[in-house]
Design a protein around this motif. Structure first.
Motif, PDB file in Angstrom:
ATOM      1  N   SER A  42       0.813  -1.224   0.000  1.00 27.01           N
ATOM      2  CA  SER A  42       0.000   0.000   0.000  1.00 27.01           C
ATOM      3  C   SER A  42       0.845   1.272   0.000  1.00 27.01           C
ATOM      4  CB  SER A  42      -0.945   0.017   1.206  1.00 27.01           C
ATOM      5  OG  SER A  42      -1.895  -1.022   1.110  1.00 27.01           O
ATOM      6  N   SER A  43       2.071   1.182   0.522  1.00 27.40           N
ATOM      7  CA  SER A  43       2.939   2.358   0.520  1.00 27.40           C
ATOM      8  C   SER A  43       3.242   2.811  -0.900  1.00 27.40           C
ATOM      9  CB  SER A  43       4.252   2.055   1.254  1.00 27.40           C
ATOM     10  OG  SER A  43       4.026   1.859   2.622  1.00 27.40           O
ATOM     11  N   LEU A  46       0.186   4.301  -2.531  1.00 28.52           N
ATOM     12  CA  LEU A  46      -0.039   5.689  -2.111  1.00 28.52           C
ATOM     13  C   LEU A  46       0.926   6.625  -2.823  1.00 28.52           C
ATOM     14  CD1 LEU A  46      -1.358   7.843  -0.310  1.00 28.52           C
ATOM     15  CD2 LEU A  46       0.465   7.404   1.348  1.00 28.52           C
ATOM     16  N   THR A  50      -0.336   9.663  -5.150  1.00 28.21           N
ATOM     17  CA  THR A  50       0.069  11.052  -4.900  1.00 28.21           C
ATOM     18  C   THR A  50       0.672  11.666  -6.149  1.00 28.21           C
ATOM     19  OG1 THR A  50       0.466  10.494  -2.576  1.00 28.21           O
ATOM     20  CG2 THR A  50       1.420  12.543  -3.386  1.00 28.21           C
ATOM     21  N   ILE A 284      -9.213   5.946  -2.697  1.00 29.01           N
ATOM     22  CA  ILE A 284      -8.740   5.419  -1.417  1.00 29.01           C
ATOM     23  C   ILE A 284      -9.931   4.753  -0.740  1.00 29.01           C
ATOM     24  CG2 ILE A 284      -7.709   5.981   0.814  1.00 29.01           C
ATOM     25  CD1 ILE A 284      -6.527   8.502  -0.505  1.00 29.01           C
ATOM     26  N   VAL A 316      -5.972   2.668  -3.871  1.00 31.56           N
ATOM     27  CA  VAL A 316      -5.208   2.562  -2.631  1.00 31.56           C
ATOM     28  C   VAL A 316      -6.121   1.912  -1.601  1.00 31.56           C
ATOM     29  CG1 VAL A 316      -3.909   3.766  -0.842  1.00 31.56           C
ATOM     30  CG2 VAL A 316      -3.920   4.666  -3.180  1.00 31.56           C
ATOM     31  N   VAL A 323      -3.862   7.728   5.306  1.00 39.38           N
ATOM     32  CA  VAL A 323      -3.029   8.023   4.136  1.00 39.38           C
ATOM     33  C   VAL A 323      -3.391   9.334   3.440  1.00 39.38           C
ATOM     34  CG1 VAL A 323      -2.489   5.596   3.675  1.00 39.38           C
ATOM     35  CG2 VAL A 323      -4.518   6.614   2.624  1.00 39.38           C
ATOM     36  N   LEU A 327      -1.021  12.304   1.340  1.00 35.91           N
ATOM     37  CA  LEU A 327      -1.236  12.704  -0.050  1.00 35.91           C
ATOM     38  C   LEU A 327      -1.507  14.199  -0.157  1.00 35.91           C
ATOM     39  CD1 LEU A 327      -3.312  10.918  -2.781  1.00 35.91           C
ATOM     40  CD2 LEU A 327      -3.924  13.244  -2.143  1.00 35.91           C
TER      41      LEU A 327
END
Length: 350
Positions: A42-43, A46, A50, A284, A316, A323, A327
Motif C-alpha cells: 500500500s505504501s 499511495l 500522490t 482510497i 489505494v 493516508v 497525499l
C-alpha cells in the motif's frame, strides 16, 4: 443528585475530548511519500496515487473533482478538505449528505465531534443522546438542532425545485451571515463558486429537516421546496462537458463515486460523443472486490463502461484517515496549485 443530573454528568464525561482536525499545511509529507514510493504494497500504491494527484494539479487542462463518501470528515479530515478547496486544489465536490450536513455544516454551526475514549454499550449511549460513528461521538441533541436549521433555511427560500447543489449553495450563503466556523467546506464553496453535489442528499440530517418543511407546508396549504435529483445529474454532466479533461480524487465510493463516473455516459447520451473519459483517477478505500462491487467497482472495471482511463488510475486499499493527510500535504507543499487557473464552475448556474 437526580437522574437527569447524573446523565448530564455522564454525557459530559463521554463528550470530553474533541476531535482535532489535521492541518496539512503544518507538516511537509514530501519526504515520507518519496520514501514510500520506493517500498511495496500500500505504501507504493499511495506514492503513485500522490504522483497522479500532483499530475492533475500540474495539468493546465485538468479540472479536479473531489469525491467523498464515508466518515473521514468526522474522523479528523474536515479541515483537510477545506484546505484543498481554499487553495484551488479541487474544482467541484460530490459527496454524501452525511459528509456535507451531519459533519461539515454541523461543525459550522459551532458543534463538535468527539473522540470515544470509552465506549459503553450502545443502549447506554442512546439513553444519553449520543450517536456513535465507530470511535467518534456526536451529540444527538446538537444534530437535531442541525435538522431544524436545515428546515429553517428551506422555509426561507423560494418554494420550488432545487438541485442539491443549488440548495447547498443556499446553506453556504446562510453560513456567511450565521456560521460559527470560517473553515467550513459548505461556506468556502459558496465563497469560491465551487459546486457541491450530494446525489443522495436526504440520506442525512437534511432529510429530517426537509421532510418537516414539506409536512408543515402541506398542513398549511402552502407550496414547498423539493430536491430535484435529475437536475443534479444534468448539472454535474454540464460541468463534465464544460471541463473537458477531468481528474477524480475519490475517498470511499458508493453513490458519489458512481454518480460522478456516470457523467461521461450521460454526456454521450446527450450527443457529446467527443466527451473524454475521466483522464486521472485515484480511489482510497477499504471496500472489498470479492462481492463484485468494491463500493461501486474498481477503477479498471469502470474503464469497461467507458468512464475512466486505465492509463492514470490508482486504487489505494487503506483506511483514508491514515493516508489521505500524506497525499494532501505532499500536494500542498509541492505547490502545483499555485499556477492553476480557477474554474469557478458554480457560476455556470447563475
Amino acid at each position: 443528585m437526580n437522574d437527569a443530573a447524573v446523565n448530564d454528568t455522564r454525557k459530559a464525561e463521554l463528550l470530553g475530548t474533541e476531535v482535532e482536525h489535521i492541518d496539512i499545511t503544518s507538516f511537509d509529507a514530501r519526504p515520507i511519500v518519496d520514501a514510500m514510493k520506493k517500498m511495496s504494497f500500500s505504501s507504493r500504491d499511495l506514492g503513485r496515487a500522490t504522483e497522479i494527484y500532483n499530475q492533475m494539479l500540474s495539468d493546465p487542462d485538468c479540472s479536479i473533482i473531489l469525491v467523498i463518501a464515508g466518515s473521514t470528515s468526522a474522523g479528523g479530515c474536515m479541515d483537510l478538505y477545506a484546505e484543498l478547496l481554499k487553495n484551488n486544489m479541487v474544482d467541484c465536490i460530490v459527496a454524501t449528505g452525511a459528509t456535507i450536513v451531519d459533519m461539515d455544516f454541523f461543525e459550522a454551526l459551532g458543534h463538535k465531534h468527539y473522540q470515544a475514549l470509552e465506549i459503553p454499550d450502545d443502549d447506554t449511549l442512546r439513553s444519553l443522546y449520543i450517536d456513535r460513528i465507530y470511535d467518534t461521538y456526536i451529540d444527538e441533541e446538537k444534530l437535531q438542532e442541525t435538522d431544524h436549521t436545515i428546515g429553517d433555511i428551506a422555509n426561507a427560500v423560494e418554494p420550488k425545485a432545487y438541485s442539491s447543489r443549488a440548495f447547498i449553495r443556499e446553506m453556504g450563503r446562510w453560513l456567511t451571515k450565521n456560521g460559527k466556523k470560517d473553515n467550513s467546506l459548505v461556506k468556502l464553496a459558496f465563497e469560491h463558486d465551487v459546486p457541491i453535489f450530494c446525489p443522495a442528499f436526504t440520506d442525512s440530517s437534511a432529510g429530517f429537516g426537509l421532510v418537516k418543511h414539506q409536512v408543515d407546508a402541506m398542513k398549511a396549504g402552502k407550496p414547498y421546496m423539493t430536491i430535484d435529483s435529475i437536475a443534479d445529474f444534468r448539472e454535474l454532466t454540464d460541468i463534465k462537458i464544460k471541463a473537458g479533461t477531468t481528474g477524480l480524487l475519490m475517498i470511499g465510493g458508493g453513490v458519489p463515486k458512481n454518480f460522478v463516473q456516470d457523467t461521461v455516459v450521460c454526456a454521450e447520451i446527450l450527443g457529446h460523443e467527443d466527451v473524454e473519459v475521466h483522464k486521472y483517477a485515484v480511489q482510497i478505500t477499504v471496500a472489498d472486490v470479492r462481492d463484485g462491487a468494491c463500493s461501486s467497482s474498481t477503477l479498471q472495471e469502470a474503464a469497461s463502461w467507458g468512464k475512466v482511463s486505465t492509463a492514470m488510475e490508482q486504487m489505494v486499499f487503506a483506511e483514508a484517515t491514515t493516508v489521505l493527510p500524506l497525499l494532501a500535504s505532499d500536494a500542498y507543499h509541492r505547490g502545483h496549485w499555485k499556477q492553476r487557473a480557477k474554474r469557478a464552475f458554480g457560476k455556470l448556474f447563475d
